[in-house]
Design a protein around this motif. Structure first.
Motif, PDB file in Angstrom:
ATOM      1  N   ALA A   1       1.015  -1.085   0.065  1.00  0.00           N
ATOM      2  CA  ALA A   1       0.038  -0.064   0.049  1.00  0.00           C
ATOM      3  C   ALA A   1       0.954   1.356  -0.143  1.00  0.00           C
ATOM      4  O   ALA A   1       0.702   2.103  -0.554  1.00  0.00           O
ATOM      5  CB  ALA A   1      -1.109  -0.178   1.204  1.00  0.00           C
TER       6      ALA A   1
ATOM      7  N   GLN B   1      -1.176  -2.158  -6.331  1.00  0.00           N
ATOM      8  CA  GLN B   1      -2.224  -3.263  -6.024  1.00  0.00           C
ATOM      9  C   GLN B   1      -1.801  -4.677  -5.808  1.00  0.00           C
ATOM     10  O   GLN B   1      -1.271  -5.091  -6.642  1.00  0.00           O
ATOM     11  CB  GLN B   1      -3.404  -3.190  -6.931  1.00  0.00           C
TER      12      GLN B   1
ATOM     13  N   TYR C   1      -9.171  -1.452  -8.499  1.00  0.00           N
ATOM     14  CA  TYR C   1      -8.723  -0.002  -8.967  1.00  0.00           C
ATOM     15  C   TYR C   1      -7.225  -0.254  -9.638  1.00  0.00           C
ATOM     16  O   TYR C   1      -6.537  -1.155  -9.158  1.00  0.00           O
ATOM     17  CB  TYR C   1      -8.309   0.762  -7.364  1.00  0.00           C
TER      18      TYR C   1
ATOM     19  N   THR D   1      -2.381   3.410  -8.577  1.00  0.00           N
ATOM     20  CA  THR D   1      -2.703   4.083  -7.402  1.00  0.00           C
ATOM     21  C   THR D   1      -2.235   5.623  -7.510  1.00  0.00           C
ATOM     22  O   THR D   1      -2.907   6.583  -6.860  1.00  0.00           O
ATOM     23  CB  THR D   1      -2.030   3.683  -6.139  1.00  0.00           C
ATOM     24  N   GLY D   2      -1.433   5.890  -8.492  1.00  0.00           N
ATOM     25  CA  GLY D   2      -1.046   7.377  -8.508  1.00  0.00           C
ATOM     26  C   GLY D   2      -0.019   7.671  -7.468  1.00  0.00           C
ATOM     27  O   GLY D   2       0.445   8.923  -7.289  1.00  0.00           O
ATOM     28  N   LEU D   3       0.410   6.591  -6.581  1.00  0.00           N
ATOM     29  CA  LEU D   3       1.436   6.897  -5.419  1.00  0.00           C
ATOM     30  C   LEU D   3       2.872   6.683  -5.947  1.00  0.00           C
ATOM     31  O   LEU D   3       3.797   6.767  -5.330  1.00  0.00           O
ATOM     32  CB  LEU D   3       0.857   6.052  -4.442  1.00  0.00           C
TER      33      LEU D   3
ATOM     34  N   ASN E   1      -0.304   8.971 -12.635  1.00  0.00           N
ATOM     35  CA  ASN E   1      -1.002   9.789 -11.666  1.00  0.00           C
ATOM     36  C   ASN E   1      -2.460   9.282 -11.241  1.00  0.00           C
ATOM     37  O   ASN E   1      -3.292  10.049 -10.660  1.00  0.00           O
ATOM     38  CB  ASN E   1      -0.645  11.152 -11.748  1.00  0.00           C
TER      39      ASN E   1
ATOM     40  N   ARG F   1      -1.409  11.231   0.413  1.00  0.00           N
ATOM     41  CA  ARG F   1      -0.258  11.411  -0.826  1.00  0.00           C
ATOM     42  C   ARG F   1       0.865  11.482  -0.131  1.00  0.00           C
ATOM     43  O   ARG F   1       1.969  11.142  -0.516  1.00  0.00           O
ATOM     44  CB  ARG F   1      -0.702  12.636  -1.581  1.00  0.00           C
TER      45      ARG F   1
ATOM     46  N   ALA G   1      -5.175   8.426  -2.404  1.00  0.00           N
ATOM     47  CA  ALA G   1      -5.059   7.348  -3.434  1.00  0.00           C
ATOM     48  C   ALA G   1      -6.092   6.162  -2.565  1.00  0.00           C
ATOM     49  O   ALA G   1      -6.094   6.197  -1.415  1.00  0.00           O
ATOM     50  CB  ALA G   1      -3.779   6.906  -3.808  1.00  0.00           C
ATOM     51  N   VAL G   2      -6.112   4.866  -3.514  1.00  0.00           N
ATOM     52  CA  VAL G   2      -6.762   3.875  -3.240  1.00  0.00           C
ATOM     53  C   VAL G   2      -5.739   2.848  -3.391  1.00  0.00           C
ATOM     54  O   VAL G   2      -5.446   2.336  -4.533  1.00  0.00           O
ATOM     55  CB  VAL G   2      -8.085   3.522  -3.479  1.00  0.00           C
ATOM     56  N   ALA G   3      -5.433   1.799  -2.224  1.00  0.00           N
ATOM     57  CA  ALA G   3      -4.594   0.897  -2.480  1.00  0.00           C
ATOM     58  C   ALA G   3      -5.472  -0.435  -2.147  1.00  0.00           C
ATOM     59  O   ALA G   3      -6.344  -0.283  -1.150  1.00  0.00           O
ATOM     60  CB  ALA G   3      -3.058   0.877  -1.640  1.00  0.00           C
ATOM     61  N   GLN G   4      -5.095  -1.612  -2.693  1.00  0.00           N
ATOM     62  CA  GLN G   4      -5.872  -2.696  -2.602  1.00  0.00           C
ATOM     63  C   GLN G   4      -5.245  -3.949  -2.344  1.00  0.00           C
ATOM     64  O   GLN G   4      -4.156  -4.092  -2.938  1.00  0.00           O
ATOM     65  CB  GLN G   4      -6.756  -2.479  -4.181  1.00  0.00           C
TER      66      GLN G   4
END
Lengths: 535, 535
Positions: free
Chosen positions: A470, A475, A495, A498-500, A505, B167, B519-522
């Motif tokens: 995470a 993912q 998803y 993540t853009g992280l 992004n 972020r 962000a969303v981590a999965q």
């Protein structure tokens, strides 16, 4: 061949016929500002030119036409836009899916099944998903409100009116190997929120986008909107137009899928346009333990072979501790590496089976990269399985390559710690399971991982891995075996990006993917006056 | 003095005492990496230094401490973060509001009433509003899902887990004249979504932010979180740290309120950090007609005087056709201009009344600008009303200036078509009502208007104005008269800044203001296995 589609065989025949009819022809598209006809697509299956040419339009003319088309589209009710776009997806599905299957096969080089599933129905799903998020974001803005407050001794009552205002003209860049899956949600997110879209396909894979643009333009025209809300801007590898489009004064939104290098340029230079990017994935696998080691190896080998690892979600780096826990006791790393190589070899041995999994190689550059990595690995590590062309049973001229699998020390990061696009995998020797996790998540974080894969039985280790992935922004799929490709991403519940980290992004799909595509403009006036005016 | 607050007078006394106790002292704040003590605030009311010094912390130390603080904060349930931040707003309201009133007066130069309302309770409202949007955006992500699909002949069932991942470290820049109103929603939007915040106040107005940071740090500590989630980075006008903070490798989000020039730099250079900006407003007024001309003029004059037009929403440019429609017949432009000048003169004649409306002038630069515009206007147009200092009844040394009102031709855009910060207004001669609307919305679009104001009786013209202002990206107020300041913006129903022109790229408050901050981590794994593991 999938069995779900009604009259599947006939649809397939018609799709092939429709595709064949395009070959060697001008693709009819009535764009503004056309200056000539170009096209340089080659089929990775036949390595012959498709011979299709597309109208090349002057970018200024496209922007001008798109801007002129926006006001009436933006003024339409949200439902009108959403219903029209749902209808567009339905037409792509009902009338063009099997043409798109052929178009994807003979530009990206995907297998029939993947072109149908990944580039077809799943991509349509992601399009619907984008519409759902766009509706949520727009409905969060009420169209009207009445408001009252006392100021000193007087009561003020206002009627406030809100409208969704699109950002302007979006430019959607699509990639050579997997155009529709990112393009459809991006195009629909922009259109749903009232913007216009100029689609800029990779010169190697124009046809799937040209078909999409035509469906949308025809439907817009039918429904009384200006077709120039959706246009196509084709260019060539030698004379790219991308940067000029992004730096155009009227470019308001950029959606980009493609190389990490150009993606980084887009992110840094798109301003004042918004940029939504998805670039490349340095995707990692950690094997610490497995309940069913053979099933895990089989699942991993299959996913590494799928479309010759030309998906941004394909696993590339397998980080191994010295021993892997199994119910039958620890298995030494060398045995795991050998099992993986053997599983890949078995999968790709039979040309018929290989053709269904590996499909073909989109770009000759991937073959050159295989050679380069093979040489480097020979000096620095061990080639566990060499790559070779296989004979495609249907297309003898197909550009093919079975996976190259090499084993390296942790210190060979210059070789493995970035995306090596194509059928190339690395087995990386680590000091321990914790070290493997640390190295994998560090590489994902620093070099842009989209997916991560874990096999482990210790729940504490799994929990630490979930945290670490995470933080790294990849993912994670845990202990998955069986028939589902490990990197399969479902609309509505998976998803994507993540853009992280550096892999892009933007996420398919979050509110953050759609909400910034429009602004809210407001007017307010005294209520009594409004009432009087209406009387 | 507002009457709503319980024990108002006592609270006021205590606030003054608390403020006075800070003067000449070190402001106690236990920041990491403190290298010295600095402070250069001057009261616009006394023009004397406050003598307060603040710990100056090494930016690297602030980022390092902030990063270390994030994991536990991000792992806390959404409700825990939201409740803690609601409590912070409550403490600012209950325990510190009247200290903040004094701090705002003696740094920004606002009147008591504005410091209480605009910088106090309304700003707290905007903070709550940001939390509401943050909650909406985060709740749109389900924490868990079960998913099943058939692949070939086998059924795959997965449990999918989602987490909100912040972020990283946000930097919140606040401005000299109106710090809290933008700062509180920005800080809270970042914190609610799990990020840490470094607050970088303008060196002229640190105290309101230092008080805010201390309240948050104390509360975080009490609740078992790391106080370094919120820190303060002070600098000086001569040695600014802003660019270094923005380009710091760990800077993930920038919130900026301030000059258009630096704002443009932020937008272009913040990458890879997200940038949310609000800069300056070239705010426009079109008078085409009025039911009650005197009431309209009075409302406009009052709003142009408020805080000496040092609000980003203050009207500046009044576009007039040759004649203005009224129920008594057309009124020539010269008469409107004279009425406006007279209304402003009347409002500012009496020093006591002037002090409540005009308050003081934050920066000496505004006085220099008045001189510059006066000279230029004398040669190019007509000075309708000259600016002069007025004698503040309470603070004889106060930096004050009544508004300068000049009349210019449409061609003098170099003078009027940008924000002239301070008590400066322009009456601009236009060819017709349509021309006035065209010119006003063009200037707003090209030079960044935040607000627009319209007086008109023709409903067709009003509808065209609503369209034109929506396209220009300025929020429009129509035919408002009475006690409400024309530029009053209420949380929950007035959107502030559209992001469609140069006045900034972010809106208080839309989903787009909060959704990109996380962000969303999965992770996903087979359901059966998860069940077994739990048994």
């Amino acid at each position: 061949m999938p069995k779900l589609y009604p009259a599947f065989e006939q649809a397939d025949r018609e799709g092939k016929a429709a595709f064949t009819a395009h070959l060697g022809q001008r693709f009819a598209l009535d764009l503004p500002g056309v200056t000539g006809w170009i096209g340089e697509e080659l089929s990775p299956y036949t390595q012959a030119p498709l011979g299709i040419t597309y109208p090349q339009a002057d970018p200024d003319a496209l922007f001008t036409a798109a801007k002129a088309a926006i006001p009436a589209w933006a003024a339409a009710p949200i439902d009108t836009r959403l219903m029209l776009l749902m209808e567009a997806l339905d037409r792509l599905y009902r009338d063009h899916l099997f043409t798109i299957v052929q178009a994807v096969m003979h530009t990206a080089g995907q297998s029939y099944n993947m072109a149908y599933a990944g580039s077809g129905v799943n991509a349509l799903d992601r399009g619907i998903e984008a519409l759902v998020y766009a509706e949520q974001a727009m409905r969060a803005v009420t169209p009207k409100a009445q408001w009252a407050r006392r100021f000193g001794r007087s009561d003020i009552a206002l009627e406030k009116t809100y409208r969704i205002v699109p950002r302007g003209v979006a430019v959607c860049f699509t990639c050579a190997s997997f155009a529709t899956w990112n393009a459809w949600p991006s195009i629909l997110a922009s259109l749903a929120t009232g913007n216009a879209v100029i689609v800029k396909p990779h010169p190697a894979s124009v046809l799937p986008m040209a078909l999409t643009v035509r469906v949308l333009r025809d439907l817009l025209t039918e429904q009384g909107f200006d077709p120039n809300l959706v246009t196509l801007c084709v260019d060539t590898v030698s004379e790219p137009l991308g940067k000029a489009l992004i730096k155009h004064k009227d470019c308001a939104i950029v959606d980009f899928t493609g190389s990490a290098q150009f993606g980084a340029w887009v992110e840094a230079n798109a301003h004042p346009a918004l940029a939504f990017t998805e670039t490349s994935g340095c995707n990692t696998v950690v094997i610490a333990g497995a309940e069913d080691l053979d099933a895990a190896i089989r699942a991993l080998a299959t996913t590494m072979c799928m479309f010759s690892a030309q998906m941004c979600t394909s696993p590339q780096n397998i980080y191994l501790p010295p021993e892997i826990d199994t119910p039958k006791g620890p298995v030494p790393r060398a045995e795991i590496a050998a099992k993986l190589a053997e599983a890949i070899r078995t999968l790709t041995e039979d040309p018929r089976r290989a053709s269904m999994i590996l499909a073909s190689v989109q770009s000759p550059q991937s073959l050159a990269l295989i050679d380069q990595i093979r040489s480097a690995a020979a000096a620095r590590g061990e080639v566990l399985l060499d790559s070779r062309p296989y004979d495609h049973p249907e297309f003898p001229q197909a550009r093919t390559a079975t996976p190259l699998l090499v084993r390296l020390g942790k210190d060979a990061r210059d070789l493995y710690a970035e995306e090596r696009f194509g059928p190339i995998g690395f087995v990386i020797d680590c000091d321990s399971a914790e070290d493997a996790l640390h190295q994998a998540t560090t590489d994902a974080c620093e070099n842009g991982g989209i997916t991560g894969f874990l096999y482990a039985s210790d729940e504490g280790f799994i929990a630490r891995a979930e945290d670490a992935y995470a933080r790294a922004g990849a993912q994670l799929t845990i202990n998955l075996t069986g028939a589902m490709p490990l990197n399969f991403a479902a609309a509505y519940s998976d998803y994507h990006v993540t853009g992280l980290n550096g892999a892009g992004n933007a996420t398919l799909t979050t509110l953050g993917f759609v909400a910034p595509r429009f602004a809210v403009a407001q007017s307010r006036r005294p209520i009594a006056e409004t009432r009087e005016a209406a009387e």
